[in-house]
Design an enzyme around this catalytic site. Structure first.
Site, short mmCIF file in Angstrom:
data_model
loop_
_atom_site.label_atom_id
_atom_site.label_comp_id
_atom_site.label_asym_id
_atom_site.label_seq_id
_atom_site.Cartn_x
_atom_site.Cartn_y
_atom_site.Cartn_z
CB SER A 1 5.21 -1.40 11.95
OG SER A 1 4.76 -0.07 12.06
N GLY B 1 2.94 -1.17 4.30
CA GLY B 1 2.90 0.26 4.05
C GLY B 1 4.25 0.80 3.62
N GLY B 2 4.96 1.44 4.54
CA GLY B 2 6.21 2.12 4.22
C GLY B 2 7.25 1.24 3.54
CE LYS C 1 -0.25 3.34 4.76
NZ LYS C 1 -0.09 3.49 6.21
N GLY D 1 2.56 2.75 11.03
CA GLY D 1 3.40 3.94 10.87
C GLY D 1 4.06 4.40 12.14
CD GLU E 1 -3.04 5.51 6.79
OE1 GLU E 1 -1.95 5.26 7.33
OE2 GLU E 1 -3.22 5.47 5.55
CD GLU F 1 -5.56 -1.27 8.90
OE1 GLU F 1 -4.57 -0.91 8.30
OE2 GLU F 1 -6.60 -0.61 8.97
CG ASN G 1 -1.77 1.22 1.34
OD1 ASN G 1 -1.93 1.98 0.39
ND2 ASN G 1 -2.34 1.44 2.53
CG HIS H 1 -5.79 1.61 5.61
ND1 HIS H 1 -5.32 2.57 6.48
CD2 HIS H 1 -4.75 0.78 5.36
CE1 HIS H 1 -4.03 2.34 6.73
NE2 HIS H 1 -3.66 1.25 6.07
#
Length: 251
Positions: free
Chosen positions: A214, A235-236, A11, A174, A98, A168, A9, A96
């Site tokens: 994470s 994610g990241g 983002k 994050g 967010e 999640e 993802n 999600h």
């Protein structure tokens, strides 16, 4: 038999040229490191056409990060599941944390999105998870069960089988914090049992449940070794080709 899957993802990250470079870098890494898992890349909407073109010549699929809960009409700025289907998008993230936090998406809206995706032959990646205060107060199972019940329990057995669930823990997204393998496995087992209690053992045994929060190249192997964890929503770490493919190859 449930599939192993890793979804990236992105983002709201990367310019067009950076996105193109990253897609080609991931393609090259995957060619050099054959995966046992299905790979899904979820870039921003603007890059979906480019991404599906590149994916068509490589061994991964493309997903969207969001979809409208409406079929069509005067909904400025929205993108329908039908539009995504016509662009050869195979997966779509819904629910999600967010989207829930910043855009006030309710379980009812998420349920509508899931149905829109299924009716357009797109696999929903349905996200659920608790906040830190929910876990600290011992309500984490209650919160996750409520999210699943309100968003997915209206589906028939043949429809729920098309859904991928991503657990999640919001407190681990994050933040650099990660649920321990024991915490993650405990919740994944709970989710699988929640599906079994509503549907059937067969549905439960075959539904894919991902861990998100994470997950990175250092901890993925230990997480993916858990009995009820079938992959990750990343994610990241999905923004660096080498790191992402290390995660993909952690099975």
């Amino acid at each position: 038999m449930r599939i192993k899957l890793v979804a990236g993802n992105w983002k709201m990250n990367k310019s067009f040229s950076e996105a193109e470079e990253l897609l080609f870098d991931i393609s090259e890494e995957l060619q050099n490191n054959k995966s046992k898992a299905e790979v899904v890349i979820c870039p921003p909407y603007l890059y979906l056409e480019m991404a599906t073109d590149i994916a068509a010549e490589n061994d991964f699929a493309i997903g969207a990060q969001n979809v409208s809960n409406f079929e069509k009409g005067a909904y400025t700025g929205e993108i329908s599941a039908g539009m995504l289907h016509k662009m050869d998008v195979s997966y779509c993230i819904v629910g999600h944390s967010e989207r829930r936090q910043y855009f006030n998406e309710t379980n009812q809206v998420i349920a509508e999105k899931v149905k829109q995706l299924i009716s357009n032959d797109i696999t929903p990646i349905f996200c659920c998870g608790e906040k830190l205060e929910d876990r600290e107060s011992g309500k984490h199972f209650e919160v996750v069960k409520s999210q699943i019940k309100e968003a997915l329990f209206d589906l028939e057995s043949d429809k729920i089988s098309s859904v991928i669930i991503a657990y999640e823990p919001v407190w681990a997204i994050g933040t650099g914090k990660t649920a321990t393998p024991e915490q993650a496995q405990e919740m994944h087992e709970f989710i699988r049992n929640t599906i079994k209690d509503k549907f059937t053992q067969k549905v439960s045994d075959n539904i894919t449940i991902l861990y998100g929060g994470s997950c990175n190249a250092k901890n993925a192997k230990e997480l993916f070794a858990c009995k009820d964890i079938d992959g990750g929503l990343i994610g990241g770490a999905s923004l660096v080709a080498e790191d992402f493919v290390k995660i993909v190859n952690s099975f």
